[in-house]
Design a protein around this motif. Sequence first.
Motif, PDB file in Angstrom:
ATOM      1  N   THR A   7      10.821  29.327  -0.254  1.00 33.52           N
ATOM      2  CA  THR A   7      11.439  30.475   0.400  1.00 33.52           C
ATOM      3  C   THR A   7      10.841  31.751  -0.192  1.00 33.52           C
ATOM      4  O   THR A   7      10.321  31.749  -1.309  1.00 33.52           O
ATOM      5  N   ASP A  39      11.614  29.513  -4.890  1.00 34.13           N
ATOM      6  CA  ASP A  39      11.801  30.831  -4.290  1.00 34.13           C
ATOM      7  C   ASP A  39      10.759  31.779  -4.877  1.00 34.13           C
ATOM      8  O   ASP A  39      10.734  32.012  -6.080  1.00 34.13           O
ATOM      9  N   SER A  50      11.693  30.617   5.197  1.00 35.19           N
ATOM     10  CA  SER A  50      11.889  29.322   4.560  1.00 35.19           C
ATOM     11  C   SER A  50      10.983  28.308   5.234  1.00 35.19           C
ATOM     12  O   SER A  50      10.933  28.228   6.460  1.00 35.19           O
TER      13      SER A  50
END
Length: 163
Positions: free
Chosen positions: A142, A56, A123
Motif C-alpha cells: 500500500t 506500507d 493498494s
Amino acid sequence: MKKVVLALSTVCLIAFTSCKEDAAQKIDDSKVAAAADRDAASSVYPVLTFNKSEHDFGEIIAKTPVETVFKYTNTGEAPLVITDIKSTCGCTVPQDWSREPLAPGEEGQFTVKFNGSGTNKVSKAITVTANTEKGREVVKITAFVKPDPNAPAQATPLSPVIK
C-alpha cells in the motif's frame, strides 16, 4: 411373464453365488501398506510463512519508483516450490524469487517494485502460486500517492459558451 421373472431370478442367483473365491485372499498386504504410506505422504504440504503480509510505503510522490522485499520460510514438512508470483497490475512487478524447491525450515525472498502510479491511497495484491495446501498465498503493498509538486499543471477544458 412368470417364467421370464423366474428365469431372470435364477440367472441372478447363479451369478451372485458362482464366485466361490474369497476376495480377501486376493489382497496383497504389501500393496495396501504402500498405498497407506503414499496417502499419508500426499496429505503433507509445505507451509509458506511470510515475515510480513503487507508493506506500507507511506507517502510517496507520483511516479517515484519504490521497492520492498518479502521474506518467507517453509514452515511445513514438505519441500516448497513457488511456480509463479503475479501482481494485480503492471505497475507492480515481483521478481527475483527462486524456482528451486525450498526444504522445510529454509528461507527465501522476492522483491516487489512499484512505480508510484495512481493517486491517493493505492493498494496492490501480489499472489504467490505454490504447492501449498491452498495453492495461493497473497501479500499486499500500500502507499499514499501524492501528486508531483514539480509537474506542470494540467489545463482543464473550458465549457463552450452558449449564446
